[in-house]
Motif scaffolding. Structure first.
Motif, short mmCIF file in Angstrom:
data_model
loop_
_atom_site.label_atom_id
_atom_site.label_comp_id
_atom_site.label_asym_id
_atom_site.label_seq_id
_atom_site.Cartn_x
_atom_site.Cartn_y
_atom_site.Cartn_z
N ASN A 31 -4.92 57.17 -29.67
CA ASN A 31 -6.35 57.00 -29.44
C ASN A 31 -7.14 57.01 -30.74
O ASN A 31 -8.23 56.44 -30.83
CB ASN A 31 -6.89 58.08 -28.51
N HIS A 32 -6.60 57.69 -31.75
CA HIS A 32 -7.30 57.78 -33.04
C HIS A 32 -6.93 56.63 -33.98
O HIS A 32 -7.80 56.12 -34.69
CB HIS A 32 -6.95 59.11 -33.73
N PHE A 33 -5.66 56.23 -33.98
CA PHE A 33 -5.19 55.29 -35.00
C PHE A 33 -4.67 53.96 -34.44
O PHE A 33 -4.17 53.12 -35.19
CB PHE A 33 -4.10 55.96 -35.85
N GLY A 34 -4.77 53.77 -33.16
CA GLY A 34 -4.42 52.49 -32.56
C GLY A 34 -3.00 52.04 -32.84
O GLY A 34 -2.02 52.75 -32.56
N THR A 35 -2.86 50.84 -33.44
CA THR A 35 -1.55 50.23 -33.67
C THR A 35 -0.92 50.66 -34.99
O THR A 35 0.10 50.09 -35.41
CB THR A 35 -1.68 48.70 -33.65
N ALA A 36 -1.50 51.63 -35.68
CA ALA A 36 -1.00 52.01 -37.01
C ALA A 36 0.47 52.39 -36.97
O ALA A 36 1.25 51.99 -37.85
CB ALA A 36 -1.83 53.16 -37.57
N MET A 37 0.87 53.17 -35.97
CA MET A 37 2.27 53.60 -35.90
C MET A 37 3.20 52.42 -35.64
O MET A 37 4.27 52.30 -36.26
CB MET A 37 2.44 54.66 -34.80
N ASP A 38 2.81 51.50 -34.75
CA ASP A 38 3.64 50.31 -34.47
C ASP A 38 3.78 49.44 -35.71
O ASP A 38 4.87 48.94 -36.02
CB ASP A 38 3.02 49.50 -33.33
N ASN A 39 2.67 49.25 -36.42
CA ASN A 39 2.71 48.41 -37.63
C ASN A 39 3.55 49.06 -38.72
O ASN A 39 4.23 48.37 -39.49
CB ASN A 39 1.29 48.16 -38.14
N PHE A 40 3.51 50.39 -38.79
CA PHE A 40 4.34 51.09 -39.77
C PHE A 40 5.82 50.87 -39.45
O PHE A 40 6.63 50.57 -40.35
CB PHE A 40 4.00 52.58 -39.75
N VAL A 41 6.20 51.05 -38.17
CA VAL A 41 7.60 50.86 -37.77
C VAL A 41 8.03 49.43 -38.05
O VAL A 41 9.15 49.19 -38.55
CB VAL A 41 7.78 51.22 -36.29
N HIS A 42 7.15 48.46 -37.74
CA HIS A 42 7.47 47.05 -37.98
C HIS A 42 7.72 46.81 -39.47
O HIS A 42 8.66 46.12 -39.87
CB HIS A 42 6.33 46.18 -37.48
N ALA A 43 6.87 47.39 -40.33
CA ALA A 43 7.02 47.22 -41.78
C ALA A 43 8.33 47.82 -42.26
O ALA A 43 9.04 47.22 -43.08
CB ALA A 43 5.84 47.87 -42.50
N CYS A 44 8.68 49.00 -41.73
CA CYS A 44 9.93 49.66 -42.11
C CYS A 44 11.13 48.84 -41.64
O CYS A 44 12.16 48.73 -42.33
CB CYS A 44 10.00 51.07 -41.54
N ARG A 45 11.00 48.22 -40.45
CA ARG A 45 12.07 47.39 -39.93
C ARG A 45 12.30 46.18 -40.85
O ARG A 45 13.44 45.79 -41.13
CB ARG A 45 11.73 46.93 -38.51
N ASN A 46 11.20 45.60 -41.32
CA ASN A 46 11.31 44.45 -42.23
C ASN A 46 12.08 44.83 -43.49
O ASN A 46 12.95 44.07 -43.96
CB ASN A 46 9.92 43.94 -42.61
#
Length: 566
Positions: A515-530
């Motif tokens: 609720n505070h940071f929205g998609t930040a965690m998903d985008n972080f995981v995606h970046a790490c996956r890349n």
């Protein structure tokens, strides 16, 4: 009765020879013994001036009481009388060896030495349990009836463990009882004489507001103020208004001087609106408990004392009272800051007083209030966002006050812009009122700062501050996969450690942060996956795989192809 009235009554009772036993009762520390000594010192009656005194504290036999009283007569005896007494005792010892166990002055001569005397027995409630009340009654009865002695019995009525004992005394031997109820003003006059202070005027105000009447506790409170403020006799009114009420109140709480008063936690939490929100919510539901009533009473006391908020100063005072260890440098630093912020403190105090007067001073005209408010508006830049909002709201209620209210906001915004802040956290968790124009200024600064703040900056701020504000939320919400990847690939080793740790923690407990940071965690995981799936990432890719495995998040590094295959 007050100390003054009780003193007058005691003097009158002592002048009445038909009254043999007077009881002087009252709470511990309210000056009963002090008052008696004043009466004794001022009296021209030789019997009063020569009264004998004995404290029953710890005494286990009536013989010990008598010996104490007899010892009190020694300074007044002539040398010839002392010799006669000693000679008489030696004769008795020759008659019967049992007399050798008696005190040198001899209990056998007690009647003659105590005959017709005024005897003061103090601390009756603290006598040893072996000293039977019947013995005390017998002693008083014998010496009043047979030897014409008179008694003053002094005891702390609030410290009685054996109420039946006192009822027995009162019923069988007491002719007249005086109950001393020393006023806070009288108690302070005595205490300040014993423990002087440069800040006596200010301390007196708080003592009287708190209703402290225990002289010993007030003396300790004064000592605490003297210790904390030291020899800083140049402190201005605004600073004294900030530090003395808190110091006196916390000291009074620590020494248990306020009956059913607030505790440390309540005072140290002052300024946290959550308590008021809960109380208001319960009021609306009609579920007001005894606890909320009590805390409501505490709140009124703190407001009357002008304690509207607590900070590190109150924490240091509480630590000092509880530990006895005084951090001179830390307190000095805080007070120095208060001194440098004197204009700010004065403006806030004046504003608080004005807002109180708006509510309570019903005799003031709107014109008089507007004149006061106009002066406050000239210093509105010294107020915080919430206080200037409250001032604007109050001034707007007055006739012709809207113009002055708007000028107060104008001055505040002008001064705020001149600070050239790069960011600001409103920290309005409790949804206090903020003027729309003030909130716009905050939002504008935060919006500008977002362009120069990265997700890394936001994470570092969260780690160092153990919290976040609107800026951090906005930056992380807007951070793309590419932004995250850029940070991981290019930041320093120390920053990478902090960034990865914080982001992995947030990913582990994603529901608490979404609720505070929205998609930040998903985008972080995606970046790490890349990066993990990039054959050219080498050791960085291996590091990410290791960190995700350690956090039990390795499934997040699977590529879309591997997810489909599984």
């Amino acid at each position: 009765m007050s100390l003054k009235a009780t003193k007058e009554h005691l003097t009158q009772l002592l002048a009445d020879a038909d009254i043999s036993v007077i009881a002087l009762t009252g709470k511990w520390g309210t000056g009963k013994s002090y008052m008696w000594n004043e009466v004794k010192a001022a009296s021209e009656d030789p019997k009063i001036a020569g009264a004998l005194f004995a404290s029953l504290f710890g005494l286990s036999t009536i013989e010990q009481v008598k010996i104490k009283l007899i010892q009190g007569t020694i300074p007044a005896l002539k040398a010839s009388t002392k010799s006669a007494i000693k000679a008489g005792v030696k004769v008795l010892e020759g008659v019967h060896k049992g007399f050798g166990a008696l005190n040198d002055l001899g209990l056998v001569v007690a009647p003659s030495m105590l005959k017709g005397k005024l005897i003061v027995l103090d601390d009756i409630e603290r006598k040893h349990e072996k000293l039977n009340i019947e013995e005390v009654l017998g002693f008083i009865d014998e010496f009043t009836q047979q030897y014409g002695s008179r008694f003053i019995l002094i005891l702390n009525s609030d410290q009685l463990k054996d109420r039946a004992m006192w009822n027995t005394l009162r019923e069988k031997v007491v002719d007249h009882e005086l109950c001393l109820k020393t006023t806070p003003s009288e108690a302070f006059d005595i205490a300040i004489g014993l423990t002087p202070s440069y800040y006596s005027g200010r301390i007196r105000e708080v003592v009287e507001t708190c209703g402290l009447s225990n002289i010993r506790i007030i003396s300790k409170v004064i000592k605490a103020v003297n210790r904390i403020l030291g020899d800083r006799n140049d402190l201005k009114e605004a600073v004294l208004s900030r530090v003395i009420p808190s110091t006196v109140l916390l000291s009074a709480i620590h020494y248990k001087g306020i009956e059913d008063g607030p505790d440390f936690d309540f005072v140290l939490g002052q300024g946290n609106d959550i308590e008021e929100m809960i109380a208001a919510h319960e009021d609306e539901k009609g579920k007001v408990t005894e606890d909320t009533k009590r805390k409501g009473k505490w709140r009124l006391l703190l407001r009357e004392l002008g304690i509207l908020t607590s900070d590190e100063f109150e924490v240091l005072v509480a630590d000092f009272l509880q530990s006895g260890l005084f951090d001179v440098s830390s307190v000095a630093t805080i007070i120095d800051r208060y001194v440098t912020e004197d204009d700010l403190t004065t403006a806030r105090n004046d504003c608080n007083e004005f807002l109180q007067r708006m509510v309570w001073e019903h005799t003031l005209t709107e014109a008089e209030l507007l004149l006061e408010g106009t002066k406050l508006a000239e210093n509105s830049h010294l107020l915080d966002a919430y206080k200037v909002t409250a001032l604007h709201e109050s001034l707007s209620e007055l006739q012709d006050g809207k113009v002055i209210a708007d000028l107060a906001i104008d001055r505040w915004i002008k001064a705020f812009r001149e600070k050239n802040l790069t960011g600001v956290d409103l920290d309005n968790f409790f949804h206090r009122k903020v003027h729309p124009r003030v909130e716009e200024e905050f939002n504008a600064i935060n919006l500008r700062s977002q362009t120069s703040t990265t997700a890394l900056d936001a994470c570092l701020h969260i780690i160092k501050s153990s919290g976040w504000g609107m800026r951090e939320e906005a930056v992380l919400k807007s951070a793309t996969v590419q932004d995250m990847e850029q940070i991981i690939r290019t930041c320093s080793t120390s920053d990478l450690q902090l960034f990865m740790r914080r982001m992995l923690e947030m990913c582990t407990d994603k529901q608490s942060y979404i609720n505070h940071f929205g998609t930040a965690m998903d985008n972080f995981v995606h970046a790490c996956r890349n990066i993990a799936n990039d054959p050219n990432a080498n050791r960085l890719g291996k590091l990410i795989k290791l960190l995700f495995a350690d956090s039990k998040l390795e499934d997040g590094l699977k590529s879309k192809d591997s997810e489909l295959a599984s």
